[in-house]
Design a protein around this motif. Structure first.
Motif, PDB file in Angstrom:
ATOM      1  N   ASN A  90      -8.256  -9.584   1.244  1.00 15.47           N
ATOM      2  CA  ASN A  90      -8.884  -8.382   0.699  1.00 15.47           C
ATOM      3  C   ASN A  90      -9.349  -7.438   1.809  1.00 15.47           C
ATOM      4  N   ALA A 113      -1.070  -7.347  -4.745  1.00 16.90           N
ATOM      5  CA  ALA A 113      -1.874  -7.230  -5.971  1.00 16.90           C
ATOM      6  C   ALA A 113      -3.271  -6.701  -5.659  1.00 16.90           C
ATOM      7  N   LEU A 114      -3.890  -7.207  -4.604  1.00 19.23           N
ATOM      8  CA  LEU A 114      -5.225  -6.715  -4.232  1.00 19.23           C
ATOM      9  C   LEU A 114      -5.169  -5.247  -3.826  1.00 19.23           C
ATOM     10  N   ILE A 116      -3.068  -2.971  -5.007  1.00 13.46           N
ATOM     11  CA  ILE A 116      -2.967  -2.181  -6.247  1.00 13.46           C
ATOM     12  C   ILE A 116      -4.336  -2.121  -6.927  1.00 13.46           C
ATOM     13  N   LYS A 117      -5.016  -3.260  -6.959  1.00 15.08           N
ATOM     14  CA  LYS A 117      -6.363  -3.313  -7.543  1.00 15.08           C
ATOM     15  C   LYS A 117      -7.304  -2.314  -6.853  1.00 15.08           C
ATOM     16  N   LEU A 138       3.162  -3.084 -12.565  1.00 15.48           N
ATOM     17  CA  LEU A 138       1.690  -3.073 -12.511  1.00 15.48           C
ATOM     18  C   LEU A 138       1.169  -1.653 -12.304  1.00 15.48           C
TER      19      LEU A 138
ATOM     20  N   ALA B 106      -3.518  -6.261 -12.114  1.00 18.68           N
ATOM     21  CA  ALA B 106      -3.493  -6.420 -10.654  1.00 18.68           C
ATOM     22  C   ALA B 106      -4.460  -7.513 -10.192  1.00 18.68           C
ATOM     23  N   GLY B 107      -5.672  -7.522 -10.735  1.00 22.52           N
ATOM     24  CA  GLY B 107      -6.630  -8.541 -10.324  1.00 22.52           C
ATOM     25  C   GLY B 107      -6.172  -9.936 -10.703  1.00 22.52           C
ATOM     26  N   ALA B 109      -3.106 -10.876 -11.198  1.00 21.46           N
ATOM     27  CA  ALA B 109      -1.950 -11.198 -10.357  1.00 21.46           C
ATOM     28  C   ALA B 109      -2.398 -11.721  -8.999  1.00 21.46           C
ATOM     29  N   SER B 110      -3.463 -11.135  -8.445  1.00 21.45           N
ATOM     30  CA  SER B 110      -3.935 -11.619  -7.137  1.00 21.45           C
ATOM     31  C   SER B 110      -4.433 -13.051  -7.253  1.00 21.45           C
TER      32      SER B 110
END
Lengths: 164, 164, 164, 164
Positions: A90, A113-114, A116-117, A138, B106-107, B109-110
């Motif tokens: 992260n 993924a993080l 994109i989050k 996503l 997204a979260g 998925a992480s």
């Protein structure tokens, strides 16, 4: 004035020869653009290749290391020692203006993924069609595909010019 | 003797009605099995639904909260306050014997990616075919699909009996 | 070849004029020695003063920021965004070859304690006699006292020459 | 409704016999009061003793573990695996309604300092006069001294009644 930092993510021990070649060239091109390379900092895989590429063009390199005793790439200028394993992913993402993933794997997927989050722009250089489709699904506005390091760099220039 | 902890992940604000229904039923069934539910702990989405389901069957619930001031689900017994945002996702994964994802985002998925990286078993309850295919491609031995909460629970029983 | 990084810790909003003066001068001297300054990165107190001092001598500065939206010192070159609040204090300590504390407070005390725990050398520039005595009692081999920034720099030179 | 959690901190390998005795008794008394014991979770020192004391009175115990492979106390019910070493100390503090330190050392000092930073109430059971004076000087309103576990428990009751 903070410098521009590009995070380059990818596999460690399981990186393919193509991933390593893309990462090395990406490191060269990021350094030539005057930006800093940020990676996971270990002495294997994409982390090592992108950092060596950047140093071959006199770039500056940051490595966000997972452990106190992690074996570090020789090409890291600034080691940041988190001692927090994969939770550091992260930090990699938040500290980068944009992210490029060379290849794919579970660790890399967590970083994409993080990113994109966190609403960061992500460029995927991967032949993995399932990864492309999934991450595009996503958020298609944040995720783009690049076939080569050269194309990724062109995309980064557009992304960064938009952010300013 | 440490208790069995099942991590249930899924969207917060963007959870669908089906995700919430699956999460609530999953919480009930996990509690009936005598296990503890671990979630992200906030008062929205899958985190809230699975915790309320567990409490409706007198289960115990752990919430791994992102912030000091996060709005917490009323159904959390044990709040663990990390104050580290999405970096807490790695704690969610490492502290659970197995992971169930209700829905995708997204979260989530992480967390699924971090779970695979940590070699944890993951069950996906999602109609998102791209997510199913992508995560199965990352590691087919660790990732399975369940159509319903009831099927997920049967899979959990098999997984946990194998781990002991 | 990784660069030498010196962590400089101290209060934010509650720094005294003397703390700020010491921090500014310390930043200048660390930069003149060719080392990098690492701090908590915010735009207040010792973090800001040491970074501005370093920039006045063309040094490089790293800021380990607590939050995505932390107000950052203008004098930070490399912001590392942790989004993990005071848990980042451990990263500050582990990433520094040695630590200097300018002044004292609860946050600074946590960093000095974590540094001793990680077996890092710590220099205290503080008139707080209770702090001096307490931290010296925890480990007299790791903790030394400096009356001025100039003396702290002499101590750092000895410490770093020993580590190599 | 979240349960009341009391964090008990202290040395691991370097705990004294008196620290262990105080921690064990404190665990008993916290459990008798119906509260949960939170500790660093390893199978040594104060962490182990307070957890065993709590279990001897049918209490519930949480262990916030530093590593995936940390050797865990047999008396932990709920292991939370952070894999982030001493950065977890901030989680210990934030997740507790109040903190008791049995004995002193660098790790314990970091937790007391982080607790004061987070404006948590701290009770010190230690004969270390320098520690008492230093932490009281940081914030006399948050830090109190208890000579015995029984007195610490009386103080906890007052603190918790005030918080509600």
């Amino acid at each position: 004035m903070p410098k521009t930092i590009i995070g380059v993510m990818g596999a460690g021990e399981h990186a393919t020869p193509l991933d390593l070649q893309n990462a090395y060239e990406l490191g060269q091109r990021i350094a030539e653009a005057g930006w800093i390379v940020l990676s996971g900092g270990r002495n294997v895989g994409v982390m090592d290749a992108v950092s060596r590429g950047a140093k071959s063009r006199d770039g500056l390199t940051i490595g966000i290391l997972p452990r106190i005793n992690s074996a570090m790439s020789d090409a890291i200028d600034i080691p940041i020692i988190t001692d927090m394993g994969n939770a550091r992913n992260n930090i990699n993402v938040l500290s980068s203006h944009a992210i490029v993933a060379c290849g794919m794997g579970a660790g890399t997927a967590s970083e994409v993924a993080l990113a994109i989050k966190a609403r960061k722009r992500v460029i995927l250089i991967t032949e993995d069609l399932q990864a492309r489709e999934f991450f595009r699904s996503l958020n298609p506005n944040l995720v783009s595909i690049a076939e080569t390091a050269a194309i990724a760099l062109e995309q980064l220039k557009v992304i960064l010019s938009t952010q300013k």
